[in-house]
Design a protein around this motif. Structure first.
Motif, PDB file in Angstrom:
ATOM      1  N   ILE A 286       9.714  14.995  46.303  1.00 35.35           N
ATOM      2  CA  ILE A 286      10.268  15.677  45.137  1.00 35.35           C
ATOM      3  C   ILE A 286      11.385  16.602  45.603  1.00 35.35           C
ATOM      4  O   ILE A 286      11.297  17.228  46.668  1.00 35.35           O
ATOM      5  CB  ILE A 286       9.189  16.478  44.367  1.00 35.35           C
ATOM      6  CG1 ILE A 286       9.769  17.061  43.083  1.00 35.35           C
ATOM      7  CG2 ILE A 286       8.587  17.582  45.247  1.00 35.35           C
ATOM      8  CD1 ILE A 286       8.716  17.673  42.165  1.00 35.35           C
TER       9      ILE A 286
ATOM     10  N   LEU B  30      14.903  17.884  38.420  1.00 30.33           N
ATOM     11  CA  LEU B  30      13.937  17.494  39.445  1.00 30.33           C
ATOM     12  C   LEU B  30      13.840  15.983  39.524  1.00 30.33           C
ATOM     13  O   LEU B  30      13.943  15.284  38.510  1.00 30.33           O
ATOM     14  CB  LEU B  30      12.557  18.088  39.136  1.00 30.33           C
ATOM     15  CG  LEU B  30      12.463  19.611  39.074  1.00 30.33           C
ATOM     16  CD1 LEU B  30      11.120  20.040  38.514  1.00 30.33           C
ATOM     17  CD2 LEU B  30      12.696  20.222  40.448  1.00 30.33           C
TER      18      LEU B  30
ATOM     19  N   LEU C  28      11.323  12.937  41.343  1.00 27.65           N
ATOM     20  CA  LEU C  28      10.129  12.550  42.086  1.00 27.65           C
ATOM     21  C   LEU C  28      10.214  11.065  42.399  1.00 27.65           C
ATOM     22  O   LEU C  28      10.338  10.239  41.486  1.00 27.65           O
ATOM     23  CB  LEU C  28       8.861  12.838  41.277  1.00 27.65           C
ATOM     24  CG  LEU C  28       7.551  12.236  41.824  1.00 27.65           C
ATOM     25  CD1 LEU C  28       7.203  12.851  43.178  1.00 27.65           C
ATOM     26  CD2 LEU C  28       6.412  12.429  40.827  1.00 27.65           C
TER      27      LEU C  28
ATOM     28  N   ARG D  57      12.518  11.395  36.909  1.00 31.29           N
ATOM     29  CA  ARG D  57      13.584  12.401  36.979  1.00 31.29           C
ATOM     30  C   ARG D  57      13.600  13.235  35.700  1.00 31.29           C
ATOM     31  O   ARG D  57      13.423  12.712  34.588  1.00 31.29           O
ATOM     32  CB  ARG D  57      14.955  11.741  37.167  1.00 31.29           C
ATOM     33  CG  ARG D  57      16.093  12.758  37.275  1.00 31.29           C
ATOM     34  CD  ARG D  57      17.392  12.123  37.674  1.00 31.29           C
ATOM     35  NE  ARG D  57      18.443  13.117  37.751  1.00 31.29           N
ATOM     36  CZ  ARG D  57      18.637  13.950  38.766  1.00 31.29           C
ATOM     37  NH1 ARG D  57      17.836  13.877  39.820  1.00 31.29           N
ATOM     38  NH2 ARG D  57      19.609  14.827  38.759  1.00 31.29           N
TER      39      ARG D  57
END
Length: 615
Positions: free
Chosen positions: A190, A177, A179, A153
């Motif tokens: 994602i 973001l 993942l 993250r």
């Protein structure tokens, strides 16, 4: 018995909790630093420097937190570090911790700065050779031995992308973001958002088989969604890597269904770097089609496209790099294709070209700078066909044309357009000169019915007939006035089977010839059948010169020569009207002065007076 089992379980849990609680105090700071740095280094394949403090926490989650972490890049220099993060937090797996090992199940980077750099020699700072990430993708990895990865993250991150080979220099900020990729054999997902060029962009992607990305010829299913206020993109298909070379991305392939939409194509183009200025056109846009991407070349088939309410189908090819230049650099991006419209309405685009001068804004619209058609940084070669073209009140039938644009030339071509019973052909060409724009018009019409055409542009058309024209004109300048002032070329106009309504020239001529004409009592209404109406014109330095303008009816013929100042729209013509009757032929000279909107016809009636006196 059950009570003893429950008591045993409780004691074990209590012991484990006590051990876990005491571990942060039993493990040395140096050990924590070494374990975490080693795991991050193994994961990325890059050297790791821990410049700040660290802490191993039990509550609310067993985790380790480090500050000021640097993951080095492949290029030398502190400014080329791959990642510099303010804080790195990792969730610790409990079981390895009981044996004195720290293994992180997830990573969270807070306010990291990520630099993806490639210099002019093609060397990058982001290669991850010999890393666990590469091992997870390695095709020679034994089957069934999945590499444990976890969850990654980024919170409030900044990404700098600088590619000297492709001339790219971009910054993405406020990156949030996440993942999720538990093991190398599972799906990777994602999601999150970033701010790019001042706009929030939401991103969501899913890869069925991420390991396929390292195996040429293999494919992985992918679902990608990119959304924001200016654009929304959806892709559902497969992606496949190509063979490795100096620019391996050039060989990647993707195919599937693609949808792109935006409430304003103009705003989106401006955001992406292609300046289209401001305006009400190039608004709502949507494209659906089947996509096949090979490197930087994108083929779109079964395209359904809509722009400003104009719907089309066809095929398009986008080359994002364009042809290489003489110095082996990438050229301008290009768009090629064919589009088929049911109806093409150009009214909104023509309305933007109308004069905007008002009493409150008295500036002359002729001197407003012409739009910079070469500001669009993309080559265009698109052919189109449509069943109908609308241009305000004017309507054409089946039309085939083309739009060509390069860095120094734009050509709008009409191969053929069915126009009011006839045909129209032509082209409008703009060339980008060193000092000013050059415009050239090549236009011809055959057998166009003047009556219906003039009815579309005038409230009370006075002329019907069959029109044939040919015009070759050119000019140079950065405003419409400059184009008109430098206009060169020639034109030919011919009307057959013409009828002039609202006036009977034959009866008017007869009244002149027999001396019965009276300004107060004569009624000129009626119509005149024209045997001939033609003109040979040529343009020179902004003036249109009439070499042979002729009108002929049953008993009246008119010839005229002179010129008109196009920029100022003034008239300066001389002519003669020949009236034939039973009493012979009378020739009346006349001058035409004034302007296009208010012409002033000045006949020399002395010949009639002399004729009357002689009779």
């Amino acid at each position: 018995m059950i009570r003893r089992i429950l008591v045993a379980i409780a004691l074990v849990a209590l012991c484990l909790g006590a051990v876990a609680f005491s571990l942060p105090y039993l493990m040395s700071s140096q050990m924590v630093r070494q374990e975490v740095a080693s795991q991050i280094s193994d994961l990325t394949g890059r050297a790791v420097t821990l410049r700040g403090d660290q802490a191993l926490k039990v509550f609310p989650q067993l985790s380790v937190e480090l500050s000021d972490v640097v993951i080095e890049g492949d290029l030398p220099g502190a400014e080329n570090a791959l990642i510099v993060t303010e804080t790195l937090r990792g969730a610790v797996r409990a079981l390895p911790l009981l044996f004195g090992r720290i293994e992180l199940a997830s990573f969270e980077l807070t306010r990291p700065t990520i630099r993806l750099l490639r210099n002019k020699d093609g060397e990058s700072n982001w290669t991850l050779d010999d890393s666990d990430l590469v091992t997870a993708l390695e095709p020679s990895r034994p089957t069934g031995r999945a590499v444990e990865l976890g969850r990654f993250r980024i919170t409030d991150g900044t990404v700098h992308i600088a590619d000297e080979v492709r001339g790219i220099n971009e910054t993405v900020s406020s990156a949030d973001l996440s993942l999720t990729w538990p093991t190398s054999s599972t799906r990777a997902n994602i999601s999150g958002s970033v701010i790019w060029r001042g706009e929030v962009v939401d991103v969501s992607a899913s890869l069925d088989q991420p390991t396929a990305l390292a195996q040429p010829g293999s494919t992985s299913g992918v679902v990608l969604t990119v959304g924001g206020a200016l654009i929304r993109l959806q892709f559902d298909g497969t992606v496949s890597p190509g063979a490795s070379n100096e620019d391996s991305m050039a060989l990647w392939q993707a195919s599937g269904s693609l949808t792109v939409s935006t409430p304003s194509l103009r705003s989106t183009a401006n955001w992406l770097g292609s300046s289209m200025g401001s305006g009400s056109t190039f608004g709502a846009f949507r494209l659906d089609g089947d996509m096949n991407l090979v490197g930087a070349s994108l083929d779109l088939t079964d395209v359904r496209l809509s722009l400003d309410g104009n719907d089309a189908e066809g095929v398009l090819t986008l080359d994002l790099d364009g042809p290489q230049t003489s110095d082996d650099a990438s050229g301008r991006p290009s768009i090629q294709g064919t589009l088929d419209f049911e109806r093409l309405d150009l009214s909104a685009y023509l309305d933007t070209m109308r004069p905007t001068t008002t009493a409150e804004a008295p500036g002359d619209w002729r001197y407003i700078p012409l739009p910079d058609v070469f500001a669009v940084s993309t080559d265009i070669d698109v052919r189109f066909a449509t069943r109908q073209v609308l241009a305000s009140n004017i309507s054409f039938g089946e039309t085939a044309g083309s739009v060509l644009l390069s860095d120094d030339r734009m050509v709008l071509g009409i191969g053929e357009s069915i126009a009011y019973g006839g045909a129209l052909r032509g082209s409008l060409t703009f060339d980008k000169g060193e000092s000013a724009l050059t415009a050239a018009l090549d236009l011809s019409t055959d057998n166009v019915q003047l009556g219906p055409f003039l009815a579309a542009v005038q409230e009370e058309p006075r002329l019907v007939g069959t029109l044939t024209t040919r015009a070759l004109l050119s000019g140079q300048g950065d405003t419409l006035a400059e184009l008109l002032e430098t206009m060169q070329g020639d034109a030919n106009i011919d009307v057959t089977e013409g009828v002039l309504t609202g006036i009977d020239l034959n009866r008017l001529g007869e009244s002149f010839a027999d001396g019965s004409f009276d300004f107060q009592t004569f009624d000129p209404s009626g119509e005149t059948v024209l045997n001939t109406l033609s003109a040979d014109l040529y343009a020179n330095s902004g003036f249109i010169q009439a070499r042979d303008l002729a009108l002929e009816s049953e008993s009246v013929s008119v010839t005229m020569n002179g010129r008109s100042d196009v920029a100022n729209r003034t008239l300066n013509f001389t002519g003669a009207t020949a009236i034939t009757s039973d009493n012979g032929t009378v020739v009346i000279p006349f001058d035409v002065r004034g302007t296009w909107s208010a012409p002033l016809i000045l006949p020399d009636l002395r010949v009639l007076e002399q004729r009357s006196e002689s009779n």
